[in-house]
Design an enzyme around this catalytic site. Structure first.
Site, PDB file in Angstrom:
ATOM      1  N   HIS A 112     104.718  88.257 -58.691  1.00  0.00           N
ATOM      2  CA  HIS A 112     106.269  87.588 -58.531  1.00  0.00           C
ATOM      3  C   HIS A 112     106.894  87.461 -59.700  1.00  0.00           C
ATOM      4  O   HIS A 112     105.331  87.656 -61.218  1.00  0.00           O
ATOM      5  CB  HIS A 112     106.046  86.298 -58.336  1.00  0.00           C
ATOM      6  CG  HIS A 112     105.057  85.705 -58.806  1.00  0.00           C
ATOM      7  ND1 HIS A 112     103.590  85.016 -58.084  1.00  0.00           N
ATOM      8  CD2 HIS A 112     105.616  83.951 -60.532  1.00  0.00           C
ATOM      9  CE1 HIS A 112     103.270  83.750 -59.217  1.00  0.00           C
ATOM     10  NE2 HIS A 112     103.644  83.540 -60.356  1.00  0.00           N
ATOM     11  N   ASP A 160     106.080  86.108 -49.832  1.00  0.00           N
ATOM     12  CA  ASP A 160     107.911  86.335 -50.775  1.00  0.00           C
ATOM     13  C   ASP A 160     108.015  85.235 -50.197  1.00  0.00           C
ATOM     14  O   ASP A 160     109.606  85.073 -50.757  1.00  0.00           O
ATOM     15  CB  ASP A 160     107.988  87.674 -50.189  1.00  0.00           C
ATOM     16  CG  ASP A 160     107.174  88.686 -50.572  1.00  0.00           C
ATOM     17  OD1 ASP A 160     106.659  89.059 -51.583  1.00  0.00           O
ATOM     18  OD2 ASP A 160     107.353  89.355 -49.500  1.00  0.00           O
TER      19      ASP A 160
HETATM   20  P1  IMP Z   1      97.161  93.893 -47.895  1.00  0.00           P
HETATM   21  O1  IMP Z   1      97.227  93.382 -48.230  1.00  0.00           O
HETATM   22  O2  IMP Z   1      97.999  95.071 -48.941  1.00  0.00           O
HETATM   23  O3  IMP Z   1      96.541  94.951 -47.215  1.00  0.00           O
HETATM   24  O4  IMP Z   1      98.944  94.676 -47.180  1.00  0.00           O
HETATM   25  C1  IMP Z   1      98.681  93.809 -45.585  1.00  0.00           C
HETATM   26  C2  IMP Z   1      99.682  93.275 -45.113  1.00  0.00           C
HETATM   27  O5  IMP Z   1     100.202  92.015 -46.076  1.00  0.00           O
HETATM   28  C3  IMP Z   1     100.905  94.376 -45.383  1.00  0.00           C
HETATM   29  O6  IMP Z   1     101.639  94.533 -44.864  1.00  0.00           O
HETATM   30  C4  IMP Z   1     101.619  93.801 -47.042  1.00  0.00           C
HETATM   31  O7  IMP Z   1     103.016  94.120 -46.765  1.00  0.00           O
HETATM   32  C5  IMP Z   1     101.379  92.162 -46.495  1.00  0.00           C
HETATM   33  N1  IMP Z   1     101.309  91.791 -47.546  1.00  0.00           N
HETATM   34  C6  IMP Z   1     100.616  92.071 -48.598  1.00  0.00           C
HETATM   35  N2  IMP Z   1     100.225  90.780 -49.745  1.00  0.00           N
HETATM   36  C7  IMP Z   1     102.050  90.395 -49.922  1.00  0.00           C
HETATM   37  C8  IMP Z   1     102.784  89.607 -50.350  1.00  0.00           C
HETATM   38  O8  IMP Z   1     102.565  89.199 -51.734  1.00  0.00           O
HETATM   39  N3  IMP Z   1     104.320  89.454 -50.113  1.00  0.00           N
HETATM   40  C9  IMP Z   1     104.394  90.256 -49.427  1.00  0.00           C
HETATM   41  N4  IMP Z   1     103.712  90.699 -47.722  1.00  0.00           N
HETATM   42  C10 IMP Z   1     102.155  91.026 -48.894  1.00  0.00           C
END
Ligand code: IMP
Length: 492
Positions: free
Chosen positions: A91, A63
């Site tokens: 985004h 982000d």
């Molecule tokens: P996952 O990618 O859904 O497995 O999530 C794993 C971790 O990465 C979690 O803490 C999510 O909040 C974080 N996360 C995944 N994608 C994003 C993103 O695009 N922006 C910020 N955090 C992310």
């Protein structure tokens, strides 16, 4: 065609020379900003000049505002490629034509004549992809052969989402706080060599066989461990094989496509999702995503060798945010944190969850610059800090008697440490309407200079708002390319 020419050829202390096809312009440090604005104008692009390949990565926990930076840089590239992650990313791009939300498809799709690619390192939920394609088409975006999908990319299956949901529930307080898109289990299957790839979706009998084989074990696991109902292979196959005709025409060998593009002199922009500290190898493990969000992932996730990458642009917010669980040493749980959340509109674009906010952390950034080999930085959301009396930057961590000046790896150290801050003066004036670096408040320039000093990495771009034009371009992010400098030295 064309790409990033003209570009900076030499960058000596006193002057910089810029080539424009056959001509050369010498500019002093003072007028560098004006000259570099010129560099980033598409009208200036010249055919036949060398073209670079640039990786854009997040330096924090995702982000960072990569979407806007990629959107601006995409105008100067021919091909834009995503190399990891899936629909966990998100985004929004605001243009005169409306507001466009992206999860999987590179936002370069908005520009005519650009080739967008989902590389082999991406995990694809075909239902989510088709939904995104349909939504964008409904907004007037043309999606045809300009969207290519790697045949080697892995599929997110319905059981991946079920496993993730059950696993997060079972972890209770120790849950990762994932986006719930099935990303982790899809990468688990890939590594366990039981993943199902896009190419399988195009071969129904192979697809059926793989689903049936996988479900024998997966259903047992779901039923016995999580006491959940298993999946019927027939139902899964029916749903997924229905997606195949919608995807078929887009499927390519991504490595070959990119290789051919490079041979034709096209410029490639590698778009990272998430951020360095969410990288499965180099992030704050285990509170990470399951892919390589660092610059190295651009090679393995697209089939392009490291010698083909010219520069790496790291993107960081002017402060820090994190969504989901995991260590965050400079987190603010007080009124200042709330102010950053409110002013920065810090709510996840994929899940809508509020983002945790904190001071800028130099250890986090220095580490990101190192592991990505960043050639320069883009600092975003500087305007969110407008009006703050003083600003802090974490410059070390204290854990017991130990002082860390470089990012520690141990989870317990990151969780228990106390940041040591350097205090800098804030600025009163608004930066959101500033159109030149020179016009920024003195304290804002001091803050940016301190970021450069602490990271030992130059700041090239500064974003001061969500609109495309709210950007200060100090230098072309490719000005620091070593190969370019070598060329200049040889020809000098
Ligand atoms: P996952 O990618 O859904 O497995 O999530 C794993 C971790 O990465 C979690 O803490 C999510 O909040 C974080 N996360 C995944 N994608 C994003 C993103 O695009 N922006 C910020 N955090 C992310």
């Amino acid at each position: 065609m064309g790409g990033w020419a003209p570009y900076l050829l030499t960058n000596r202390k006193t002057h910089t020379s810029i080539t424009f096809g056959s001509g050369t312009l010498i500019v002093s440090g003072q007028s560098l900003f004006c000259a570099c604005r010129l560099l980033l104008t598409p009208d200036n692009l010249q055919e036949g000049s060398p073209v670079p390949n640039l990786v854009v990565v997040g330096c924090q926990w995702g982000d960072e505002g990569k979407g806007k930076i990629v959107d601006i840089l995409a105008h100067h590239a021919d091909v834009i490629v995503r190399f990891q992650g899936g629909s966990n990313a998100g985004h929004t791009v605001v243009t005169r034509k409306g507001t466009f939300v992206f999860h999987l498809i590179p936002s370069g799709i908005l520009s005519r004549g650009k080739q967008c690619v989902l590389g082999n390192g991406v995990v694809i939920d075909p239902g989510a992809l088709i939904e995104e394609m349909d939504r964008l088409r409904g907004q007037g975006v043309r999606i045809g052969r300009n969207l290519a999908i790697s045949q080697r990319a892995h599929l997110i299956m319905p059981y991946h989402k079920a496993i993730e949901e059950a696993s997060e529930r079972a972890r209770g307080m120790k849950r990762i706080g994932t986006t719930g898109k099935g990303i982790g289990p899809a990468y688990v299957d890939k590594m366990a060599r039981i993943g199902i790839r896009i190419e399988d979706l195009l071969a129904p009998s192979i697809f059926r066989q793989k689903v049936e084989e996988n479900l024998v074990e997966i259903n047992l696991f779901l039923e016995q461990v999580y006491h959940m109902k298993g999946f019927r292979a027939e139902k899964v196959c029916r749903e997924y094989l229905n997606y195949a005709p919608r995807i078929h025409a887009h499927v390519v060998d991504d490595s070959l496509l990119l290789h051919t593009a490079m041979q034709q002199g096209q410029a490639i922009l590698f778009e990272g999702a998430q951020g360095t500290h969410l990288d499965v190898d180099l992030g704050t493990y285990p509170y990470v995503t399951s892919s390589n969000a660092c610059a190295g992932g651009a090679c393995t996730g697209t089939g392009v060798g490291p010698t083909k990458i010219d520069a790496v642009l790291g993107v960081t917010k002017a402060y820090t945010t994190r969504v989901g669980s995991g260590p965050f040493p400079s987190e603010l749980t007080d009124a200042i944190g709330e102010r950053l959340q409110e002013r920065g509109n810090e709510f996840g674009s994929t899940t809508g969850r509020p983002r945790r906010c904190g001071w800028l952390d130099a250890l986090v950034l220095r580490y990101a610059v190192r592991v990505n080999g960043c050639s320069s930085l883009a600092v975003t959301k500087l305007d969110v800090l407008d009006g703050m009396k003083e600003l802090k930057i974490a410059v070390a961590y204290q854990h017991g008697d130990t002082i860390y000046t470089d990012m520690p790896a141990a989870h317990h150290v990151l969780t228990e440490c106390e940041p040591i801050y350097e205090v800098l003066p804030g600025w009163k004036a608004s930066t959101s309407k500033v159109t030149s670096y020179k016009a920024l408040p003195r304290e804002a320039k001091q803050y940016l200079t301190r970021i450069e000093e602490l990271t030992e990495c130059p700041v090239d771009l500064i974003s001061t708002g969500s609109r495309r034009e709210q950007i200060l371009i100090l230098r072309n992010p490719l000005a620091h390319t070593r190969s370019r400098l070598r060329v200049a030295q040889v020809s000098a």
